[in-house]
Each structure stands twice: as structure tokens, then as C-alpha cells.
Design an enzyme around this catalytic site. Structure first.
Site, PDB file in Angstrom:
ATOM      1  N   ASN A 152      56.711  36.677  39.993  1.00 51.46           N
ATOM      2  CA  ASN A 152      56.629  35.235  40.209  1.00 51.46           C
ATOM      3  C   ASN A 152      56.996  34.809  41.630  1.00 51.46           C
ATOM      4  O   ASN A 152      56.751  33.682  42.007  1.00 51.46           O
ATOM      5  CB  ASN A 152      57.530  34.506  39.211  1.00 51.46           C
ATOM      6  CG  ASN A 152      58.916  35.098  39.146  1.00 51.46           C
ATOM      7  OD1 ASN A 152      59.092  36.259  38.765  1.00 51.46           O
ATOM      8  ND2 ASN A 152      59.907  34.335  39.542  1.00 51.46           N
ATOM      9  N   CYS A 330      65.916  27.736  46.752  1.00 52.41           N
ATOM     10  CA  CYS A 330      66.577  28.447  45.663  1.00 52.41           C
ATOM     11  C   CYS A 330      68.060  28.533  45.966  1.00 52.41           C
ATOM     12  O   CYS A 330      68.907  28.399  45.091  1.00 52.41           O
ATOM     13  CB  CYS A 330      66.037  29.866  45.516  1.00 52.41           C
ATOM     14  SG  CYS A 330      64.306  29.909  45.091  1.00 52.41           S
TER      15      CYS A 330
HETATM   16  C1  LIG Z   1      57.930  31.063  34.463  1.00 53.07           C
HETATM   17  C2  LIG Z   1      58.303  32.438  34.120  1.00 53.07           C
HETATM   18  C3  LIG Z   1      59.113  32.721  33.018  1.00 53.07           C
HETATM   19  C4  LIG Z   1      59.718  31.631  32.165  1.00 53.07           C
HETATM   20  O1  LIG Z   1      58.741  31.026  31.382  1.00 53.07           O
HETATM   21  P1  LIG Z   1      59.077  29.704  30.547  1.00 53.07           P
HETATM   22  O2  LIG Z   1      57.878  29.519  29.704  1.00 53.07           O
HETATM   23  O3  LIG Z   1      59.264  28.626  31.548  1.00 53.07           O
HETATM   24  O4  LIG Z   1      60.293  29.987  29.744  1.00 53.07           O
HETATM   25  C5  LIG Z   1      59.378  34.032  32.725  1.00 53.07           C
HETATM   26  N1  LIG Z   1      58.877  35.033  33.467  1.00 53.07           N
HETATM   27  C6  LIG Z   1      58.108  34.802  34.539  1.00 53.07           C
HETATM   28  C7  LIG Z   1      57.566  35.951  35.315  1.00 53.07           C
HETATM   29  C8  LIG Z   1      57.796  33.496  34.905  1.00 53.07           C
HETATM   30  O5  LIG Z   1      57.038  33.288  35.968  1.00 53.07           O
END
Ligand SMILES: *Cc1c(COP(=O)(O)O)cnc(C)c1O
Length: 383
Positions: A152, A330
Site C-alpha cells: 500500500n 504519517c
Molecule cells: C487499506 C488496507 C487495509 C485495511 O483495509 P480496511 O478495509 O480499511 O480495513 C489492509 N491492508 C492493506 C494492504 C490496505 O491497503
């Protein structure tokens, strides 16, 4: 043109108009509980069934292998804690990777506090895991390996099929967090040897608060201990009344993303490459350090560090016209440099002076040109 350019699509995406339209009737006329034995219930139930089939077929799974959750965080928790509890008698060793999302790392650390053994694999400086290192970390008492599809922050895409194969050769379950990958790169739980996969709707133009966990039911049949006990919905694995508007929206979002996957991915890659070459022109190649490999990467992601700038001043300057995530943004919350950038060997200074770009469906060439200009000007302001 929107005066504020949104380049933070890894954080969340806006709901697609088609998705919202599909959801609306399930707030009002079709408000029934999918578990109810009457026409209101049946209308909701059949819509949920259709969404479940759409999402399952997008990942080459069957509908009975999907458990709806509140998102990827809950799906990760259910997968990791659920497997740990279920397979306790076979071993207590879990493997994950240093660049995982906190929604994977924290459940793993929680299990460690309960007496499980945790191996957190390092990554190479390009962000990819070393398959030989993973192979040597697998033990007879390893019950689960969790490696995300796409990161992410730096967008790096791991060799999921190969990782799954290594796990399956040793009879070890393989979980992957696909929150950033669903709808962006083709996912196939069979071809990629995946046993459990976490997904979320709001990263792919669906609503927030809905996601799913894929749980393999054949070869092998994965056992999972529920983390929410109650009315036995989702085959007892996730109790709680299903939320039809969100589920219908999730299904629609996946349908749209998958249909347009390859064209949109090419469009975004072009824009992203334009962004990178523009930034290199503005900042010079030593003034714009790319974080993570460009070769195995989400087409919509770019992450750079800009040496020798004051990151909080830059963030303040950019914040007026571009919505994006930076190492310093962050840091204001956590006061810690990104654990992902740290894991690929960046110094805390370079981690703090990083910018994460997440391009999306609404991103235009004009916006990218403008972003390049604004960033160039903001950095020159500090020179
Ligand atoms: C956004 C994200 C999450 C969390 O997802 P939610 O649906 O907001 O709980 C977990 N893992 C990754 C890699 C993400 O990008």
C-alpha cells in the site's frame, strides 16, 4: 478541474456513481434482512447472492468460499487468528513480512504475545521478498505464511504464485492481503496457490466498511475459528446481520473494475510514468529517489524520497493543492518513519521526506502536469 488534485487512491477511493446507484434501493425499498424467511428477506438475500457470485468469479473462487467482513482489517484478523486457533495442535509458527500492512503485522504480534512464534522476513532493497529466504524459514511447525499481493505504500507486487507453491509443497497454509490488488491486477486463487485472501471494497471505488475473506474449501479445506460469535451468519464464521447495501456496492465495484482492468491499468501506467519522468526533470535524478522496484509494481503507484528537504514544510506547501500521503503526514500521527521504507533500507530522513502517489480513475494528464509543476516549485522554494 478540481482545485485539489486527489492522488491518495491507496488510502481510499470515491464511490463510483454506478456503485452508489446499485446500493440505493437496498437502503430503502429492499431494506430486508437477508436471513428473514419472507419476501423482504428474499429480495435482500438474492442481491447478496449475486454480489457474492460476482466477487467469487472475479478471483476464480466459488461463492461458498467468501465470508463478508467489515473490510480487509477484519478479514486479516479472521484469517490469521482463525487459522492460529484452529491449527494450534499442528504448530505455533507463523511467517509474515516486514513490509506488511499493520492489519497483518499487529494480529501476528498479538499471537506472538499469546505464545506463538513469529518470523518477520526482511525484504530486499527493491521491496521484493527473497524466495530462498522464505523457503529456509519454513518449518515443520509452520502453520501459516502471510504475504501481501501489493504493498500500500510502494506498490511492489510480490511473486504470489511462487510463494503459494512453496507453502503448498510443505502443506502450509498461505494467506494474502489483496486490499490493494483486487480490481487492479488479475487474481486467481487457484493459479496463485492462495488459501485465504483478504479484500476490501473502498480501495476499488466501492463503499467503506465492507470486505471479504476468501477461505479455500477444497484441496485443502481450510479450518477457521470464528472471531465473532452470534447468529451463525456466513456459515458461523462471521456472525452479524449482513449489510446488503454495502455488499451490493462491493459486488458492483468489483464487476466494474475487473471489466476495465487491463485498459485502466495501461492508462494509469502511462500517467504514472509521465509523473516520474516529469519529477526527474524538475528535481534531477539525485533529487528524486524511487522507493521500490519499478518492474513489479502497481501501475497506479509511485513513491519517491526527496533528499535534503524539510518534509513538514513540503507537506504544508503541497497540501494546498494536492491531496497525497507523505512520510511526514504519517509521522505527525505516529512520529515514526514508515516501517515499509525502513524495511527497504531507507534512512529515517529519506523515509520522512517521501511522497506516495496513488493515481486513480479520475486522474487526468492535466492533473499530473500540474502536480509535477507544484512539486517542482515547492522544492525550489526550499533551495
Ligand atoms: C487499506 C488496507 C487495509 C485495511 O483495509 P480496511 O478495509 O480499511 O480495513 C489492509 N491492508 C492493506 C494492504 C490496505 O491497503
Amino acid at each position: 478541474m478540481n482545485p485539489l488534485i486527489y492522488l491518495d487512491h491507496h488510502a481510499t477511493t470515491p464511490i463510483a456513481p454506478e456503485v452508489l446507484a446499485a446500493m440505493m434501493p437496498f437502503f430503502t425499498e429492499h431494506f430486508g434482512n437477508p436471513g428473514s424467511p419472507h419476501a423482504y428477506g428474499w429480495a435482500a438475500e438474492s442481491a447478496v447472492k449475486l454480489a457474492r457470485e460476482t466477487i467469487a468469479s472475479a478471483i476464480n473462487a466459488t461463492a461458498d468460499e467468501l465470508i463478508f467482513t467489515s473490510g480487509a482489517t477484519e478479514a486479516n484478523n479472521l484469517a490469521i487468528k482463525g487459522v492460529a486457533e484452529s491449527y494450534l495442535s499442528q504448530g505455533k509458527h507463523i511467517i509474515t513480512v516486514a513490509t506488511e500492512h499493520s492489519a497483518v503485522l499487529e494480529p501476528c504480534r498479538y499471537l506472538q504475545s499469546l505464545g506463538f512464534e513469529l518470523t518477520i522476513l526482511a525484504v530486499q532493497s527493491d521491496g521484493l521478498i527473497d524466495l530462498a529466504l522464505l523457503k529456509s524459514a519454513l518449518r515443520d511447525d509452520t502453520i501459516l505464511v502471510s504475504v501481501m499481493v501489493a504493498n500500500n505504500e510502494i506498490g511492489v507486487v510480490q511473486p504470489i504464485a511462487e510463494i503459494g507453491q512453496l507453502c503448498h509443497n510443505k502443506g502450509i497454509l498461505f494467506h494474502t492481503d489483496a486490499a490493494q490488488a483486487l480490481g487492479y491486477i488479475p487474481l486467481d486463487v487457484e493459479a496463485m496457490n492462495i488459501d485465504l485472501m483478504s479484500m476490501t471494497a473502498h480501495k476499488v471505488y466501492g463503499p467503506k466498511g465492507i470486505g471479504a475473506l476468501y477461505v479455500r474449501r477444497r484441496n485443502p479445506r481450510v479450518q477457521l475459528s470464528p472471531q465473532l460469535h452470534g447468529g451463525d451468519q456466513e456459515r458461523g464464521l462471521r456472525s452479524g446481520t449482513l449489510y446488503p447495501p454495502q455488499i451490493v456496492g462491493f459486488g458492483k465495484a468489483v464487476e466494474l473494475a475487473v471489466a476495465d482492468l487491463s485498459d485502466e491499468s495501461k492508462r494509469l501506467a502511462k500517467l504514472r510514468d509521465r509523473l516520474l519522468s516529469g519529477l526527474v526533470m524538475e528535481l534531477g535524478s539525485t533529487g528524486c529517489l524511487v522507493n521500490g522496484t519499478m518492474d513489479h509494481r502497481l501501475s497506479r503507484n509511485l513513491n519517491i524520497s526527496i533528499p535534503e528537504i524539510d518534509p513538514s514544510r513540503l507537506a504544508l506547501e503541497l497540501g494546498k493543492s494536492i491531496a497525497l500521503s507523505s512520510g511526514s503526514a504519517c509521522a505527525t500521527k505516529s512520529r515514526k518513519p514508515s516501517h515499509v521504507l525502513e524495511a527497504i533500507g531507507r534512512s529515517p530522513e529519506l523515509a520522512f521526506s517521501s511522497l506516495r502517489f496513488g493515481l486513480g480513475r479520475g486522474t487526468t494528464t492535466m492533473e499530473i502536469n500540474r502536480a509535477i509543476e507544484v512539486i517542482g516549485a515547492a522544492v525550489r522554494l526550499q533551495a
